[in-house]
Design a protein around this motif. Structure first.
Motif, PDB file in Angstrom:
ATOM      1  N   TYR A 112      47.429   4.349  62.584  1.00 18.26           N
ATOM      2  CA  TYR A 112      46.187   5.094  62.787  1.00 18.26           C
ATOM      3  C   TYR A 112      46.173   6.285  61.834  1.00 18.26           C
ATOM      4  CZ  TYR A 112      42.991   8.096  65.594  1.00 18.26           C
ATOM      5  OH  TYR A 112      41.995   8.917  66.049  1.00 18.26           O
ATOM      6  N   GLY A 113      45.136   6.389  61.009  1.00 18.65           N
ATOM      7  CA  GLY A 113      45.095   7.365  59.942  1.00 18.65           C
ATOM      8  C   GLY A 113      45.368   8.803  60.354  1.00 18.65           C
ATOM      9  N   PRO A 114      44.772   9.304  61.445  1.00 15.29           N
ATOM     10  CA  PRO A 114      45.019  10.698  61.824  1.00 15.29           C
ATOM     11  C   PRO A 114      46.476  11.005  62.168  1.00 15.29           C
ATOM     12  CG  PRO A 114      42.962   9.964  62.777  1.00 15.29           C
ATOM     13  CD  PRO A 114      43.592   8.753  62.154  1.00 15.29           C
ATOM     14  N   ASN A 115      47.254  10.012  62.584  1.00 16.01           N
ATOM     15  CA  ASN A 115      48.691  10.237  62.802  1.00 16.01           C
ATOM     16  C   ASN A 115      49.350  10.593  61.479  1.00 16.01           C
ATOM     17  OD1 ASN A 115      51.332  10.303  63.695  1.00 16.01           O
ATOM     18  ND2 ASN A 115      51.344   8.230  64.514  1.00 16.01           N
ATOM     19  N   LYS A 116      48.964   9.888  60.423  1.00 13.93           N
ATOM     20  CA  LYS A 116      49.508  10.173  59.103  1.00 13.93           C
ATOM     21  C   LYS A 116      49.030  11.532  58.595  1.00 13.93           C
ATOM     22  CE  LYS A 116      49.463   6.342  56.467  1.00 13.93           C
ATOM     23  NZ  LYS A 116      48.912   5.101  55.840  1.00 13.93           N
ATOM     24  N   SER A 117      47.762  11.821  58.840  1.00 12.68           N
ATOM     25  CA  SER A 117      47.222  13.114  58.402  1.00 12.68           C
ATOM     26  C   SER A 117      47.915  14.270  59.113  1.00 12.68           C
ATOM     27  CB  SER A 117      45.714  13.164  58.676  1.00 12.68           C
ATOM     28  OG  SER A 117      45.029  12.211  57.904  1.00 12.68           O
ATOM     29  N   LEU A 118      48.249  14.093  60.389  1.00 16.34           N
ATOM     30  CA  LEU A 118      48.960  15.140  61.130  1.00 16.34           C
ATOM     31  C   LEU A 118      50.293  15.447  60.462  1.00 16.34           C
ATOM     32  CD1 LEU A 118      49.187  16.925  63.707  1.00 16.34           C
ATOM     33  CD2 LEU A 118      50.339  14.988  64.791  1.00 16.34           C
ATOM     34  N   ALA A 119      50.995  14.402  60.050  1.00 13.17           N
ATOM     35  CA  ALA A 119      52.287  14.607  59.387  1.00 13.17           C
ATOM     36  C   ALA A 119      52.113  15.264  58.023  1.00 13.17           C
ATOM     37  CB  ALA A 119      53.008  13.267  59.244  1.00 13.17           C
ATOM     38  N   GLU A 120      51.100  14.836  57.276  1.00 11.78           N
ATOM     39  CA  GLU A 120      50.906  15.317  55.905  1.00 11.78           C
ATOM     40  C   GLU A 120      50.372  16.744  55.844  1.00 11.78           C
ATOM     41  OE1 GLU A 120      48.279  12.496  54.178  1.00 11.78           O
ATOM     42  OE2 GLU A 120      49.740  10.860  54.182  1.00 11.78           O
ATOM     43  N   ALA A 121      49.504  17.100  56.790  1.00  5.93           N
ATOM     44  CA  ALA A 121      48.824  18.387  56.699  1.00  5.93           C
ATOM     45  C   ALA A 121      49.368  19.456  57.636  1.00  5.93           C
ATOM     46  CB  ALA A 121      47.323  18.192  56.977  1.00  5.93           C
ATOM     47  N   GLU A 122      49.986  19.056  58.739  1.00  9.12           N
ATOM     48  CA  GLU A 122      50.444  20.036  59.719  1.00  9.12           C
ATOM     49  C   GLU A 122      51.967  20.076  59.834  1.00  9.12           C
ATOM     50  OE1 GLU A 122      48.260  22.054  60.905  1.00  9.12           O
ATOM     51  OE2 GLU A 122      46.501  20.941  60.206  1.00  9.12           O
ATOM     52  N   LEU A 123      52.578  18.934  60.134  1.00  8.17           N
ATOM     53  CA  LEU A 123      54.027  18.935  60.356  1.00  8.17           C
ATOM     54  C   LEU A 123      54.786  19.445  59.141  1.00  8.17           C
ATOM     55  CD1 LEU A 123      54.598  15.561  62.278  1.00  8.17           C
ATOM     56  CD2 LEU A 123      54.072  17.834  63.195  1.00  8.17           C
ATOM     57  N   VAL A 124      54.304  19.094  57.958  1.00  9.13           N
ATOM     58  CA  VAL A 124      54.993  19.516  56.740  1.00  9.13           C
ATOM     59  C   VAL A 124      55.029  21.030  56.618  1.00  9.13           C
ATOM     60  CG1 VAL A 124      52.926  19.430  55.264  1.00  9.13           C
ATOM     61  CG2 VAL A 124      55.187  19.025  54.269  1.00  9.13           C
TER      62      VAL A 124
END
Length: 409
Positions: A112-124
């Motif tokens: 699911y795309g937003p799971n990836k976006s969470l990692a790329e934009a926030e978790l990092v």
């Protein structure tokens, strides 16, 4: 006339009447509260909410939310459940609770795309790294797990491209390596398979550590509620997630909880109806000249079909369960404009994201633009995802036929 003890407004706020307590109806009552009232200071100091034995504040639970959590545990086979405002909030709660600076999370590249976006934009930003792995290659996942890996996300089938990975093998690998496995179980919904009992024999020898769902989809069933859940069987893990849940201030409304509670008794019937119609239409679309590939886990030849049959077929007396979602690949000789005409020409299929409600939906995708995604098992062309609702299947087939003719001649 007797003089009132208080002003009228005060009387209305502190009215003494309480209705009799022996009212029982078929549907549960809706309890809405921010403030929870205590009978005395001792009770205020003694009450605890972590074990759901009492109530302290509306955000930490009401009779309505406790009831929904317990019924969802029955649905998925879990022991503890947390309610959150959306499926993405469920993913965020898990990642934020279980990861810290220096840790790494692995995410399937078809997630699911937003799971990836969470990692790329926030978790990092918090020093948490991530890698994407090919969910159809167990060796690739094994090679990426390192001493920094703390969490592995799993999703079956994959978002849009619908590959069905070997869930049991991935969970076994995570357990062997001592890494927490978290499954996005929105598609399975607790009906296609039991996430905490992947052997399907009640032994619970093999199961995921955490299961999240977007209750927005099949549990709600109406396309009108946003809610998610986080499910576990391990008490220590549950308490860790629950404390993060509390610190983030995650909560759901009593009215939304009521809507999901009202829908749960029919979820199995609705899921099966979505499934049967989707399979019939998917098989019909396989015969259409403009379609070069149909991506549906229950169809032989679809990526990961054998994994689906082994996991979902065994759990359902050989019949299998596969929700109401599938994608098709349109022949690359047709342009994106023609694919857009197909989608715009549909009358019963509405253009919109999400799925699991009564109305059929359609969304065109350009799979090549989806970042970090393995597409080796997909034919070239434009991908169109269909969510099959609860309309009559013959009406949906006729709608597809006229739109295909208009778009591709």
């Amino acid at each position: 006339m007797k003089q009132a003890a208080y002003d009228l407004t005060t009387e209305l706020v502190h009215h003494a009447y309480q209705p009799p307590a022996d009212f029982v109806s078929l549907l549960p009552a809706v309890h809405k509260a921010s403030t929870v009232v205590f009978p005395n200071v001792a009770a205020m100091r003694e009450r605890r909410w972590l074990d759901k034995s009492s109530y302290t504040y509306g955000l930490h639970g009401t009779p309505t939310t406790y009831l929904l959590e317990e019924r969802l545990c029955t649905l998925e086979g879990g022991r503890q459940c947390l309610l959150v405002p959306s499926g993405l909030a469920a993913i965020g709660c898990v990642s934020l609770s279980l990861l810290k600076a220096g840790d790494e999370v692995l995410i399937p590249d078809n997630a699911y795309g937003p799971n990836k976006s969470l990692a790329e934009a926030e978790l990092v930003q918090w020093g948490i790294t991530h890698q994407y792995y090919d969910p159809m290659d167990l060796a690739d996942l094994a090679a990426r797990i390192s001493e920094r890996t703390r969490l592995v996300w799993i999703e079956v089938p994959g978002s849009v491209s619908m590959e069905f990975a070997d869930l049991a093998a991935m969970v076994a690998l995570c357990r062997e390596r001592g890494v927490i496995s978290a499954l996005d179980n929105t598609w399975g919904a607790g009906l296609a398979f039991k996430p905490f009992d992947l052997d399907g024999d009640g032994s619970h020898r093999l199961g995921v550590d955490v299961s999240v769902q977007a209750l927005t989809k099949y549990p709600s069933g109406g396309g009108d509620v946003l809610m998610g859940s986080v499910m576990t069987v391990n008490q220590a893990l549950h308490l860790r997630l629950k404390l993060t849940h509390m610190r983030l201030g995650l909560g759901v409304s009593g009215n939304d909880s009521e809507t999901v509670l009202r829908s749960l008794p029919s979820i199995a019937l609705r899921y099966r109806a979505h499934d049967l119609s989707a399979r019939e239409l998917a098989r019909w679309l396989q015969q259409q000249p403009a379609v070069v590939q149909v991506l549906h886990p229950a169809l032989p030849g679809s990526p990961g079909h054998a994994h689906w049959a082994r996991l979902c077929g065994a759990a359902n007396a050989g019949q299998g369960a596969a929700a109401g979602l599938f994608s098709v690949v349109i022949d690359p000789r047709y342009t994106q404009d023609q694919v857009d005409v197909l989608c715009d020409s549909l009358r019963l299929f509405k253009l919109g994201y999400s799925w699991g409600g009564p109305t059929s939906l359609v969304v065109p995708y350009e799979i090549e633009t989806m970042r970090q995604r393995s597409v080796t098992q997909l034919q070239p062309g434009t991908v169109v995802r269909f969510n099959i609702g609860l309309e009559a299947v013959e009406d949906l087939r006729a709608d597809l036929a006229q739109a295909l003719a208009k778009a591709f001649g």
